[in-house]
Design an enzyme around this catalytic site. Structure first.
Site, PDB file in Angstrom:
ATOM      1  N   LYS A 279       0.833  -1.199   0.000  1.00 47.40           N
ATOM      2  CA  LYS A 279       0.000   0.000   0.000  1.00 47.40           C
ATOM      3  C   LYS A 279       0.873   1.256   0.000  1.00 47.40           C
ATOM      4  O   LYS A 279       2.037   1.207   0.411  1.00 47.40           O
ATOM      5  CB  LYS A 279      -0.865   0.027   1.273  1.00 47.40           C
ATOM      6  CG  LYS A 279      -1.907  -1.056   1.375  1.00 47.40           C
ATOM      7  CD  LYS A 279      -2.635  -0.954   2.709  1.00 47.40           C
ATOM      8  CE  LYS A 279      -3.694  -2.026   2.855  1.00 47.40           C
ATOM      9  NZ  LYS A 279      -4.828  -1.833   1.940  1.00 47.40           N
ATOM     10  N   ARG A 353     -10.241 -11.517   1.779  1.00 44.03           N
ATOM     11  CA  ARG A 353     -11.148 -12.535   1.249  1.00 44.03           C
ATOM     12  C   ARG A 353     -10.514 -13.923   1.286  1.00 44.03           C
ATOM     13  O   ARG A 353     -11.223 -14.931   1.315  1.00 44.03           O
ATOM     14  CB  ARG A 353     -11.582 -12.156  -0.170  1.00 44.03           C
ATOM     15  CG  ARG A 353     -10.479 -12.085  -1.191  1.00 44.03           C
ATOM     16  CD  ARG A 353     -10.858 -11.255  -2.416  1.00 44.03           C
ATOM     17  NE  ARG A 353     -10.934  -9.841  -2.069  1.00 44.03           N
ATOM     18  CZ  ARG A 353     -11.315  -8.891  -2.914  1.00 44.03           C
ATOM     19  NH1 ARG A 353     -11.653  -9.204  -4.159  1.00 44.03           N
ATOM     20  NH2 ARG A 353     -11.349  -7.629  -2.543  1.00 44.03           N
TER      21      ARG A 353
END
Length: 506
Positions: A279, A353
């Protein structure tokens, strides 16, 4: 490390002449003809004088507006606090307006140990809303301070409600529920606010065990060796880049006469760098909040147990730290989720996920009546719904039940679809699935991915809902109502309300 604090909630009738408190809280509504003082228990002359002074004092009655005025002679309270209720139809504020007004006043009363609340509370429902707002607003996080906070920085520890329902035999249970919910919400905030060098998979698992000690709750921890042996490839794949290896924690409350079984799966990424798909550095420190889903489902099960609801409740905490290193999963790697389904990892920052897939498969094996996962899953949730509203997807009936529970609890949630065409975008060239797909509608694409790991019972898919709390779990703006900066404790109230509905057969 986790100290949600104690708050004593009691009630008295509207005759408050003998009630001593550091502050008396009154509600002001914003009307077309100016501010209106509602439900004042003060003598008529004192009420009239205070009403006449509202405009002069600059009090408008807007939501989150809190003003202090001297109590004057003849009052047992030191100060009168005027808290805004916003626009009110007639003299009956909504439950959420009462919660928010009570919470805003509580946040403003640090250093006042005992507070008397005389907000409009004619009914049990209104009394419950006021008590909840107080309980959610009485929060301070000081775990990492080198010195204990001064008394002036501590929230109230006792609140007295002046209510016409004071003699109702059902009120003690209402106050107990508010206290239990408040502790669960405040404990969730504590977990979210802990520094990531303090809260990591192993320490989170231990905190879950410690929190459950006084309750009829069983906690089982699967360590990295067990996860590797049993094939939990999502947790292992995400957590392998960190020196702090993953855990899967099962928290189980099984009352003897359980009406139904509610299974909850929580995303517990204790820190998310994005892994190899790293990120940007700006605001990365906020990624300590990426375990808010796991914190919420843990505290939900503990609250259900403390309330003694006749519902079996199981929480699965999917705990990992997503770090880049020589052992980290790479873009292009293929991993096997628990149960055998394979996933091509195209972006290591779509890691939530992957761990949730393991948890959903494991939770499905218990054949629950309802399966709900809670996760700070996608930035797309905030693009679609902002920072205060969760997106809810999945089985239509259960999805709508979650939204209804949120409405009752005073949390904002919105039903969203899982468009059929998005499923094709997560097809992989080399594996069963890819972990990312269509960029547009990314919140719903993530839900389409998770749906692939929900199990069946006798050929029928288990009712499942996915709750994306990326925005509402962590408040980066100013505090408002009963909501502080940083960790909010979002979704605990919704999930408890849903469990209560299940216990009632709804």
């Amino acid at each position: 490390m986790i100290n949600p604090g104690e708050l004593k909630l009691t009630a008295v009738s509207l005759d408050i002449k003998r009630v001593a408190a550091g502050a008396l809280v009154l509600g002001v509504a914003r009307g077309t003809d100016g501010p209106r003082l509602l439900a004042s228990p003060l003598p008529a002359a004192a009420t009239a004088a205070l009403q006449a002074s509202l405009s002069v004092l600059g009090v408008g009655g807007a939501a989150d507006e809190v003003r202090r005025v001297p109590a004057g002679a003849g009052h047992l309270a030191d100060v009168i606090v005027l808290t805004g209720l916003g626009k009110v139809e007639g003299d009956a504020p909504t439950s959420e307006a009462l919660r928010r007004a009570a919470g805003a006043a509580t946040r403003a009363l640090s250093g006042v140990p005992t507070v008397l609340f005389a907000l409009p509370a004619e009914t049990l429902e209104q009394a419950a809303a006021v008590a909840e707002g107080i309980s959610f607003g009485a929060y301070a996080f000081a775990t990492h301070r080198s010195e204990s906070p001064r008394a002036s920085a501590l929230p109230p520890t006792a609140a007295v409600l002046a209510t016409a329902a004071a003699a109702d035999p059902a009120l003690p249970a209402v106050l107990k529920r508010a206290a239990v919910l408040g502790r669960a919400v405040r404990a969730t905030r504590d977990l979210v606010n802990l520094a990531p060098n303090v809260l990591y998979p192993e320490s989170f698992a231990q905190l879950a065990k410690d929190a459950a000690k006084s309750l009829p709750v069983k906690v089982t921890v699967l360590d990295d060796k067990r996860l590797e042996k049993d094939g939990y490839g999502g947790l292992i794949g995400v957590g392998r880049g960190s020196a702090r290896l993953p855990r899967l924690v099962k928290v189980e409350y099984s009352p003897a006469k359980a009406a139904k079984h509610l299974a909850l799966v929580g995303k517990g990424i204790t820190f998310d760098t994005g892994g190899i798909s790293i990120k940007p550095a700006g605001s990365m420190h906020e990624m300590k909040s990426d375990m808010a889903g796991a914190a919420a489902v843990l505290q939900t099960v503990l609250a259900i147990a403390e309330l003694g609801l006749p519902v079996k409740a199981t929480a699965w905490l999917c705990l990992a730290e997503n770090m880049p290193s020589g052992t980290a999963t790479r873009p292009g790697d293929v991993i096997s989720i628990y149960g055998g389904k394979t996933v091509e990892v195209l972006n290591t920052d779509a890691e939530g996920r992957l761990v949730m897939a393991d948890g959903l498969v494991a939770a499905s094996a218990d054949a629950p009546d309802a399966l709900i996962d809670v996760a700070t899953l996608t930035g797309a949730q905030m693009v679609a719904l902002g920072t205060r509203t969760a997106g809810v997807m999945g089985d239509t009936t259960l999805r709508n039940a979650v939204v209804d529970a949120a409405d009752r609890a005073g949390e904002f949630a919105w039903a969203m679809p899982i468009p059929e065409e998005l499923r094709a975008s997560i097809d992989s060239q080399v594996a069963d699935l890819a972990n990312i797909g269509e960029r547009h509608g990314g919140m719903m694409t993530a839900a389409a991915f998770l749906a692939e790991f929900v199990g069946e019972v006798d050929g029928v898919k288990i009712p499942w809902a996915h709750v994306d709390i990326a925005g509402p779990a962590f408040n980066t703006g100013s505090a408002y109502g009963y909501t502080p900066k940083n960790g909010t404790g979002f979704s605990v109230r919704t999930l408890v309300a849903l469990a209560e509905a299940m216990a009632a057969g709804n």
